[in-house]
Every structure is written in structure tokens, then in C-alpha cells.
Enzyme design. Structure first.
Site, PDB file in Angstrom:
ATOM      1  CE  LYS A 190      -3.573   1.723   3.201  1.00  0.00           C
ATOM      2  NZ  LYS A 190      -3.236   3.044   3.706  1.00  0.00           N
TER       3      LYS A 190
HETATM    4  P1  FBP Z   1      -6.429   7.400   4.598  1.00  0.00           P
HETATM    5  O1  FBP Z   1      -7.125   6.861   3.388  1.00  0.00           O
HETATM    6  O2  FBP Z   1      -7.389   8.129   5.480  1.00  0.00           O
HETATM    7  O3  FBP Z   1      -5.214   8.215   4.216  1.00  0.00           O
HETATM    8  O4  FBP Z   1      -5.953   6.147   5.432  1.00  0.00           O
HETATM    9  C1  FBP Z   1      -4.857   5.357   5.024  1.00  0.00           C
HETATM   10  C2  FBP Z   1      -3.875   5.224   6.163  1.00  0.00           C
HETATM   11  O5  FBP Z   1      -2.767   4.449   5.803  1.00  0.00           O
HETATM   12  C3  FBP Z   1      -4.489   4.673   7.442  1.00  0.00           C
HETATM   13  O6  FBP Z   1      -4.479   3.276   7.494  1.00  0.00           O
HETATM   14  C4  FBP Z   1      -3.626   5.302   8.480  1.00  0.00           C
HETATM   15  O7  FBP Z   1      -4.327   5.551   9.652  1.00  0.00           O
HETATM   16  C5  FBP Z   1      -3.227   6.610   7.869  1.00  0.00           C
HETATM   17  O8  FBP Z   1      -3.389   6.507   6.481  1.00  0.00           O
HETATM   18  C6  FBP Z   1      -1.805   6.957   8.171  1.00  0.00           C
HETATM   19  O9  FBP Z   1      -1.558   8.198   7.599  1.00  0.00           O
HETATM   20  P2  FBP Z   1      -0.214   9.012   7.812  1.00  0.00           P
HETATM   21  O10 FBP Z   1       0.687   8.208   8.706  1.00  0.00           O
HETATM   22  O11 FBP Z   1       0.354   9.199   6.453  1.00  0.00           O
HETATM   23  O12 FBP Z   1      -0.636  10.292   8.412  1.00  0.00           O
END
Ligand code: FBP
Length: 273
Positions: A190
Site C-alpha cells: 500500500k
Molecule cells: P487514509 O485513506 O485516510 O489516508 O488512510 C490510510 C492510512 O494508511 C491509514 O491506514 C492510516 O491511519 C493513515 O493513512 C496513516 O496516515 P499518515 O501516517 O500518512 O498520516
């Protein structure tokens, strides 16, 4: 190991993972735009949409999810992906680190996990430690025959101080993170959206067939978000792992209807510049 395409988290070769670990990663502030989303059962209900092939939860919410299903006689909840590491943004650290707080054994045996999720911060000064923890997670997942999705987010001092990189969304950085997923033994990676279809093509070139999903990112308009998803699919990506762009919406179902077409139907073959 069982072919990934036979996993319940995959449909037509692709995936739409509804991520709901934000209370850990960002705190309740992420629920403010749509207060109902602070209630896990609201998001669990959203996850029953046909487009959703897995819901990604930390262990505490995963326990709650299984209880909710049992209490309500629900047998069509999404397959469960248990996120086995995570961190809050409250702690002051010298660099990014996401400690493991759930074993694969607990996730599979006690929670009935269909898949495992692990965040990797390559580029952090704690990268070596995370590689070791990922190895233990990946090997245990192989024993239980459940796939591992790597949230591959290169960030930290190594990225910040390298003049060759413009930041976390630099296509070279994103592609490097994706490649690590391949080489460290993830079944799906991802990645942050690198800004363009060409950037995602670079990701695909780096992984040569490893399944890839785009990370949703902060909420934007339907059109802006769908453009990014279409570009990802057109470049060869396998879907989406998304949180805020779904649960921060008043009407997540209509967006999920469209995503169902884009990711699993025919719209994905439309050309995006
Ligand atoms: P979003 O689609 O809201 O960006 O979520 C994806 C994700 O990977 C979540 O699983 C996680 O909570 C968040 O983004 C982490 O985001 P970051 O560390 O980049 O702020």
C-alpha cells in the site's frame, strides 16, 4: 502459500480495503468532519458495502468488530485485516517507529483475521528494528497462510535529509517503498499516491506483479479523489486502501458504488492522462 487471488480480501484480482485505524494514528480529530464516524459501528456498517473487500482494524477494534457481528447476527461483515503495528502522533520520538502490538497468532486464532497489515517506515532511523519485527510478522503469517499487506511509507530522517528526494510522495521514494514490499515478502503493498499516473507506473515497474493499492490520503472532492484512483488502476494498480475519503463523507455509499465500478468493473480501463 494459498494464491492471493483466492483470498477473501481479493475480488477480480483487486481490493478495496476500508482502513479505520485513524483513532490510533491521528486521534479523534479525524472523526470531526463526520462525527458519526467516531462510532465504530457506523464504519462497520459502511464496510458491509459490496465494494469493500476488507476492513483494516487495530486489535481492540477488531475484537469489537467480532463482538458486533455476533451480537447482531451479522454474517456479511467485511473480511478482517488486523493491523499488527501502529503508533499515535502524541508521542515525541526522535524519528518514525511503529511498534508491533498484536501477534499474528492472536490476530488469526482469536480474531479470525483474513489478512495482516504492517506499516513499514523505511528511511527512519528505526528502520532496522522494523525490518526485524516485519520478518517475524511475515514468517508467522506464512505459517497461518494469511496474506500480509505492507503499508509502505518511507519517511523520516533518511528521506528528509536526502537532496535527491522531494519528500514522501516523490515517485522515486514511493517506488522504492513498493520495491521493499516485494523484496521483504509482502503479498500486497500500500503506497502513497505519487501525484500522477506516470508516478504510479513507476511503482508498478518497481514491483513487477506484486499487488499494489493506493493509500487514500486526506479528504478531497469526489472528482479529485476518483481521478487518482482511476490513474492508479489504469497504471496497473490493484485498488485502494482508504479511510478518510470514505468515512468523512456524508454519503459514503454513493462513492463506494462508483469505486466498485472503477476498481472491479469496466471503468478501470478508461484512459487517464
Ligand atoms: P487514509 O485513506 O485516510 O489516508 O488512510 C490510510 C492510512 O494508511 C491509514 O491506514 C492510516 O491511519 C493513515 O493513512 C496513516 O496516515 P499518515 O501516517 O500518512 O498520516
Amino acid at each position: 502459500m494459498r494464491p492471493l487471488d483466492d483470498s477473501p480480501i481479493i475480488r477480480n484480482g483487486n481490493a478495496l480495503i476500508l482502513a479505520y485505524d485513524h483513532g490510533t494514528e491521528h486521534g479523534p480529530v479525524d472523526f470531526e468532519p463526520m462525527p458519526a464516524s467516531a462510532d465504530p459501528t457506523h464504519v462497520f456498517e459502511v464496510g458491509r458495502h459490496d465494494a469493500v473487500t476488507a476492513i483494516a482494524l487495530q486489535r481492540g477494534l477488531a475484537e469489537y468488530y467480532r463482538t458486533w457481528e455476533a451480537d447482531h447476527g451479522i454474517d456479511d461483515g467485511s473480511p478482517l485485516l488486523v493491523k499488527v503495528n501502529g503508533n499515535s502522533n502524541l508521542a515525541e520520538r526522535d524519528d518514525y517507529y511503529s511498534p508491533t502490538q498484536c501477534s499474528v497468532a492472536y490476530a488469526v486464532e482469536e480474531l479470525g483475521a483474513d489478512a495482516i497489515g504492517y506499516t513499514m517506515y523505511a528511511g527512519s532511523i528505526h528502520e532496522d528494528r522494523m525490518w526485524t519485527e516485519f520478518r517475524a510478522t511475515q514468517e508467522a503469517a506464512r505459517e497461518y497462510d494469511v496474506p500480509v499487506v505492507m503499508w509502505s511509507y518511507p519517511r523520516g530522517r533518511g528521506i528528509r535529509t536526502n537532496d535527491d528526494y522531494t519528500g514522501q510522495s516523490d515517485p522515486d521514494v514511493v517506488a522504492y517503498g513498493a520495491r521493499l514490499g516485494l523484496e521483504l515478502g509482502a503479498d500486497m503493498v500500500k503506497c502513497k499516491y505519487p501525484g500522477t499516473k506516470a508516478g504510479w507506473q513507476q511503482v508498478e515497474d518497481a514491483v513487477r506483479g506484486l499487488k499494489t493499492v493506493m493509500s487514500g490520503g486526506s479528504k478531497r472532492s469526489d472528482d479529485a479523489f476518483l481521478d487518482d484512483v482511476r490513474a492508479t488502476i489504469d497504471a496497473g494498480g490493484n485498488g485502494l486502501a482508504v479511510g478518510r475519503n470514505v468515512f468523512q463523507r456524508e454519503d459514503p455509499e454513493s462513492l463506494l458504488d462508483t469505486l466498485d465500478d472503477v476498481i472491479f468493473g469496466t471503468q478501470g480501463v478508461q484512459e487517464v492522462a
